[in-house]
Design a protein around this motif. Sequence first.
Motif, PDB file in Angstrom:
ATOM      1  N   UNK A  29      -8.306  19.593 -23.613  1.00  0.00           N
ATOM      2  CA  UNK A  29      -8.822  19.159 -22.495  1.00  0.00           C
ATOM      3  C   UNK A  29      -8.367  17.053 -22.966  1.00  0.00           C
ATOM      4  N   UNK A  30      -8.762  15.955 -21.305  1.00  0.00           N
ATOM      5  CA  UNK A  30      -8.765  15.127 -21.352  1.00  0.00           C
ATOM      6  C   UNK A  30      -9.234  14.619 -22.155  1.00  0.00           C
ATOM      7  N   UNK A  31      -9.549  13.877 -23.133  1.00  0.00           N
ATOM      8  CA  UNK A  31     -11.028  12.969 -23.836  1.00  0.00           C
ATOM      9  C   UNK A  31     -11.289  12.366 -22.455  1.00  0.00           C
ATOM     10  N   UNK A  32     -10.801  10.655 -21.995  1.00  0.00           N
ATOM     11  CA  UNK A  32     -10.800  10.558 -21.134  1.00  0.00           C
ATOM     12  C   UNK A  32     -11.973  10.544 -20.143  1.00  0.00           C
ATOM     13  N   UNK A  33     -11.063  12.053 -19.841  1.00  0.00           N
ATOM     14  CA  UNK A  33     -12.208  12.912 -18.548  1.00  0.00           C
ATOM     15  C   UNK A  33     -14.013  12.859 -18.785  1.00  0.00           C
ATOM     16  N   UNK A  34     -14.605  12.712 -20.436  1.00  0.00           N
ATOM     17  CA  UNK A  34     -15.640  12.814 -20.430  1.00  0.00           C
ATOM     18  C   UNK A  34     -16.061  11.383 -21.037  1.00  0.00           C
ATOM     19  N   UNK A  35     -15.157  10.601 -21.725  1.00  0.00           N
ATOM     20  CA  UNK A  35     -15.658   9.697 -22.958  1.00  0.00           C
ATOM     21  C   UNK A  35     -13.946   8.072 -23.051  1.00  0.00           C
ATOM     22  N   UNK A  36     -15.326   6.358 -22.831  1.00  0.00           N
ATOM     23  CA  UNK A  36     -14.076   5.670 -22.426  1.00  0.00           C
ATOM     24  C   UNK A  36     -12.911   6.576 -23.704  1.00  0.00           C
ATOM     25  N   UNK A  37     -11.684   5.880 -23.590  1.00  0.00           N
ATOM     26  CA  UNK A  37     -10.602   5.427 -24.685  1.00  0.00           C
ATOM     27  C   UNK A  37      -9.573   4.287 -24.433  1.00  0.00           C
ATOM     28  N   UNK A  38      -9.003   3.953 -25.641  1.00  0.00           N
ATOM     29  CA  UNK A  38      -8.735   3.078 -24.716  1.00  0.00           C
ATOM     30  C   UNK A  38      -7.242   3.142 -24.338  1.00  0.00           C
ATOM     31  N   UNK A  39      -7.335   1.852 -23.418  1.00  0.00           N
ATOM     32  CA  UNK A  39      -5.883   1.931 -22.879  1.00  0.00           C
ATOM     33  C   UNK A  39      -4.283   2.383 -23.686  1.00  0.00           C
ATOM     34  N   UNK A  40      -4.166   1.986 -24.542  1.00  0.00           N
ATOM     35  CA  UNK A  40      -3.225   2.299 -25.672  1.00  0.00           C
ATOM     36  C   UNK A  40      -2.866   3.379 -25.957  1.00  0.00           C
ATOM     37  N   UNK A  41      -3.972   4.327 -25.715  1.00  0.00           N
ATOM     38  CA  UNK A  41      -4.721   6.038 -26.537  1.00  0.00           C
ATOM     39  C   UNK A  41      -4.535   6.827 -25.414  1.00  0.00           C
ATOM     40  N   UNK A  42      -4.388   8.204 -25.408  1.00  0.00           N
ATOM     41  CA  UNK A  42      -3.937   9.300 -24.763  1.00  0.00           C
ATOM     42  C   UNK A  42      -4.773  10.222 -25.551  1.00  0.00           C
ATOM     43  N   UNK A  43      -6.128  10.660 -26.206  1.00  0.00           N
ATOM     44  CA  UNK A  43      -6.790  11.546 -26.586  1.00  0.00           C
ATOM     45  C   UNK A  43      -6.554  13.046 -26.119  1.00  0.00           C
ATOM     46  N   UNK A  44      -6.526  14.250 -26.896  1.00  0.00           N
ATOM     47  CA  UNK A  44      -6.064  15.320 -26.141  1.00  0.00           C
ATOM     48  C   UNK A  44      -7.022  16.546 -27.169  1.00  0.00           C
ATOM     49  N   UNK A  45      -7.991  17.288 -26.752  1.00  0.00           N
ATOM     50  CA  UNK A  45      -8.511  17.985 -28.060  1.00  0.00           C
ATOM     51  C   UNK A  45      -9.214  18.941 -27.899  1.00  0.00           C
ATOM     52  N   UNK A  46      -9.454  19.990 -28.240  1.00  0.00           N
ATOM     53  CA  UNK A  46      -9.837  21.476 -28.342  1.00  0.00           C
ATOM     54  C   UNK A  46     -11.737  21.557 -29.176  1.00  0.00           C
ATOM     55  N   UNK A  47     -12.700  21.233 -28.238  1.00  0.00           N
ATOM     56  CA  UNK A  47     -13.510  20.974 -29.796  1.00  0.00           C
ATOM     57  C   UNK A  47     -13.936  22.702 -30.586  1.00  0.00           C
ATOM     58  N   UNK A  48     -14.207  23.285 -29.603  1.00  0.00           N
ATOM     59  CA  UNK A  48     -14.295  24.887 -29.806  1.00  0.00           C
ATOM     60  C   UNK A  48     -13.686  24.627 -31.138  1.00  0.00           C
ATOM     61  N   UNK A  49     -12.332  24.081 -31.404  1.00  0.00           N
ATOM     62  CA  UNK A  49     -11.293  23.821 -33.059  1.00  0.00           C
ATOM     63  C   UNK A  49     -11.737  23.692 -33.877  1.00  0.00           C
ATOM     64  N   UNK A  50     -12.228  21.704 -32.770  1.00  0.00           N
ATOM     65  CA  UNK A  50     -12.109  20.592 -33.909  1.00  0.00           C
ATOM     66  C   UNK A  50     -10.172  20.552 -34.247  1.00  0.00           C
ATOM     67  N   UNK A  51      -9.524  20.066 -33.468  1.00  0.00           N
ATOM     68  CA  UNK A  51      -8.347  19.854 -33.442  1.00  0.00           C
ATOM     69  C   UNK A  51      -8.427  18.958 -32.241  1.00  0.00           C
ATOM     70  N   UNK A  52      -7.622  17.800 -32.055  1.00  0.00           N
ATOM     71  CA  UNK A  52      -7.029  17.085 -31.331  1.00  0.00           C
ATOM     72  C   UNK A  52      -5.357  16.204 -31.694  1.00  0.00           C
ATOM     73  N   UNK A  53      -5.593  15.843 -29.889  1.00  0.00           N
ATOM     74  CA  UNK A  53      -3.731  15.459 -30.695  1.00  0.00           C
ATOM     75  C   UNK A  53      -4.100  13.495 -30.209  1.00  0.00           C
ATOM     76  N   UNK A  54      -3.646  12.634 -30.689  1.00  0.00           N
ATOM     77  CA  UNK A  54      -3.920  11.249 -30.230  1.00  0.00           C
ATOM     78  C   UNK A  54      -2.032  10.607 -30.551  1.00  0.00           C
ATOM     79  N   UNK A  55      -2.138  10.318 -28.912  1.00  0.00           N
ATOM     80  CA  UNK A  55      -0.879  10.020 -28.811  1.00  0.00           C
ATOM     81  C   UNK A  55      -0.948   8.112 -28.797  1.00  0.00           C
ATOM     82  N   UNK A  56      -0.528   7.302 -29.359  1.00  0.00           N
ATOM     83  CA  UNK A  56      -1.127   6.124 -28.666  1.00  0.00           C
ATOM     84  C   UNK A  56       0.762   4.459 -29.485  1.00  0.00           C
ATOM     85  N   UNK A  57       0.423   3.817 -28.766  1.00  0.00           N
ATOM     86  CA  UNK A  57       0.803   2.564 -28.335  1.00  0.00           C
ATOM     87  C   UNK A  57       0.609   1.603 -28.817  1.00  0.00           C
TER      88      UNK A  57
END
Length: 136
Positions: A29-57
């Motif tokens: 899920x897109x973390x920015x749907x429920x928490x602020x994320x800096x403009x230079x980042x995209x953060x996606x997560x599956x909290x049920x398995x404590x995994x995340x992908x962060x793409x950062x410019x």
Amino acid sequence: APSPMTADASRKVPLFGGAISAHLPTRYVDVSDFRPVPDNQEVWTDASVDESVIVEILERVEDGPSDAEGGAAGWFWEDLAAVSECGPSDAHLTSVTRLSSEHLPAMNGRFAAASVAVGTMKMAKGRERGDERVNV
């Protein structure tokens, strides 16, 4: 919960307003749907398995290391490990790949460059104390 080692169904996800895209597991899920994320980042997560992908410019590194030395992605990886107070056994850089022009079809010109660092770091996450470190 799905195992991180299991092949997941994926979908193409637009990042940074559609400027680039990535294939991510459908369970992310897109973390920015429920928490602020800096403009230079995209953060996606599956909290049920404590995994995340962060793409950062990040900023271009003019006088940084060569590609043979890990390039900009390797340099930023080491910088993140240092500011996160990772010890020598806490950060493992698995690979650094400089992306070719075929991976960057919308980028051209002298400054069109991108690289990807992949690895694991053991660090404090969020508001956790340093002794409550998790692999990130």
